[in-house]
Write a protein that holds these residues in place. Sequence first.
Motif, PDB file in Angstrom:
ATOM      1  N   LEU A   1      49.115  36.414  29.554  1.00 22.10           N
ATOM      2  CA  LEU A   1      50.090  35.331  29.647  1.00 22.10           C
ATOM      3  C   LEU A   1      49.629  34.258  30.620  1.00 22.10           C
ATOM      4  O   LEU A   1      49.798  33.063  30.363  1.00 22.10           O
ATOM      5  N   ARG A   2      49.043  34.662  31.716  1.00 20.59           N
ATOM      6  CA  ARG A   2      48.575  33.708  32.723  1.00 20.59           C
ATOM      7  C   ARG A   2      47.125  33.362  32.437  1.00 20.59           C
ATOM      8  O   ARG A   2      46.271  34.250  32.339  1.00 20.59           O
ATOM      9  N   PRO A   3      46.787  32.092  32.282  1.00 18.65           N
ATOM     10  CA  PRO A   3      45.398  31.726  31.989  1.00 18.65           C
ATOM     11  C   PRO A   3      44.483  32.035  33.156  1.00 18.65           C
ATOM     12  O   PRO A   3      44.919  32.215  34.294  1.00 18.65           O
ATOM     13  N   ALA A   4      43.189  32.092  32.866  1.00 23.02           N
ATOM     14  CA  ALA A   4      42.208  32.467  33.896  1.00 23.02           C
ATOM     15  C   ALA A   4      42.193  31.477  35.034  1.00 23.02           C
ATOM     16  O   ALA A   4      42.085  31.847  36.207  1.00 23.02           O
ATOM     17  N   VAL A   5      42.331  30.196  34.766  1.00 20.18           N
ATOM     18  CA  VAL A   5      42.324  29.192  35.838  1.00 20.18           C
ATOM     19  C   VAL A   5      43.512  29.399  36.751  1.00 20.18           C
ATOM     20  O   VAL A   5      43.413  29.348  37.978  1.00 20.18           O
ATOM     21  N   GLY A   6      44.684  29.707  36.149  1.00 25.18           N
ATOM     22  CA  GLY A   6      45.875  29.953  36.961  1.00 25.18           C
ATOM     23  C   GLY A   6      45.731  31.180  37.828  1.00 25.18           C
ATOM     24  O   GLY A   6      46.144  31.209  38.975  1.00 25.18           O
TER      25      GLY A   6
END
Length: 586
Positions: free
Chosen positions: A574-579
């Motif tokens: 759900l959370r992108p890698a950048v985030g």
Amino acid sequence: MSTTRPAPADPAAEPAAAPAPGVASSSAGVVGTPAATSRPGAQSRVRRLRRGVRRRVVRTRRIARRLGARALHAWRSSLHVRIGAITMVVAGTVVVIVSMVLFSQIRDQLLSVKRQAAVDQAQAGVLYAQSEVAGIATGDAASVRSTLDRTVKQLKERGGPAGDFDVVMVYRSGDTERPAPSRRFVYPAIPAELRADVASGGQFSQYAMVPDATDELRPTLLIGAPVPTDAAAPERIELYYAFPLDQEEESLSLIRSTVVISGIALTLFVVGIGVLVTRLVVDPVRRAAGTAQRLAEGQLEERMTVRGEDDLARLATSFNAMADSLQRQITQLEGLSQLQQRFTSDVSHELRTPLTTVQMAAEILYESRGDFPAQVARSAELLHTELDRFESLLTDLLEISRYDAGVAVLDWEPTDLGALVRRVTAGMSALAERHGCELTVTGPDEEVIAEVDARRVERILRNLVGNAIEHGAGRPVEVSWAANRTAAAVTVRDHGVGLSSAEAQHVFDRFWRADPSRVRTVGGSGLGLSISLEDARLHGGWLQVWGQPGAGAQFRLTVPLTAGADLTSSPLPLRPAVGRRALGAR
């Protein structure tokens, strides 16, 4: 005086004669062969033994962990267990302390009575022995021996209030001692400290372990005192009494057993009372919890039984009153909700007919706008646009009313999600070009087939991609899909204004907008995400959102590959890698 003799020579212990070199080498060769052959077998047995011990240790640890987990679960989940354990610990501690104090006092009192009776008997024995040895012939060893034996025998026959006893008289003349014991094993057991104290003058007592006729050590009270003789004579006579404490030990053992049994019975009795009282209090609470759970499940007519007029009865009465109030309010809310749903559905249906008529008139005006003045032509264009938006709002309201009424159904069919995603992004490419936004699509090369309602999933993806383009601030929008053995997922990532945690909690609410002042360019009704969430739930799937202010947002749709299956995980985060990296850097 015992002497130590050298042990006789053991022929087997004699060192063997050194054999000849040839014989030694031959013997070594014969003996070394079975040792070498038997060593691997011994090592294998040791390894098997170690493995067996290791397995037993592992099994014991597992059993201990299982029992510990069960005990911890019982401790956390049962008030009876907690109160019973606490009551047992407290009652057991009190009983142990009281029992120890009581037993100590009984023992001290019993030994004190025994010691006082023994001292009185010893004093009487000293007076009697003084009268018997007054005329002893000190130089005649036979006379001394007969006098001591006669006195010991008479003292033994006299008895006394202290119970069974043994008597020892010792005649000292310089370094020579002539003991006269009633039983021969008593005198060697008299401690040297007691002898030294008696030799210094005065009466002394001491507890010691004295063997009996079977050489078994028994606790014994020893009392020694010098027998007064002629002060000028160098000889001294000492009198010792040995009082076995067998009866007192039996009495203390009986008292100890009685105290232990009584303590255990008292502890169990107190624990039983605590558990009984707890049950009297907990059972109504459990009934209240069960009634509350049934109320939560929708059985609004459930009530508690009121018995008596005590606090528990008042609790049941208050609970029933609360249940009545909740039932009335829930019934009213259900009625209002049904009225609202019926109103929305009726209004949506009723507006269809006049909307169709107005749309036909507006369509004629829109097609003839070239013959009108500029202001009238612009009005025809605005009328045409707003009527299209009004129709979309009515369609969404009708869809919401179907969900509220519980009549929405799915048209299951095997669908290639990759082809569906590509079709949606292709249809939204024109909107992306108008916003200066680049659409990026990534996914596996193989087909991802899922049993879904293609029309509803396509509507979800159109809403997600449209919102991402509108709120992406012209930055790229990334659409990805993937699948595992049980589920498929599609993520839509934008890099626009983002969402705060508070906004993410309301993003799926009906008619909610993060920024009311923002101009809506897509022309949505404000119900798109709400309908998308209902579509995802109807599939048994998830529709989730992640966002950070200034870092964009990401929506994730997860559906099961097989219709009706339960979801346990999603193939995409759900959370992108950048985030995740930005959060870790903080």
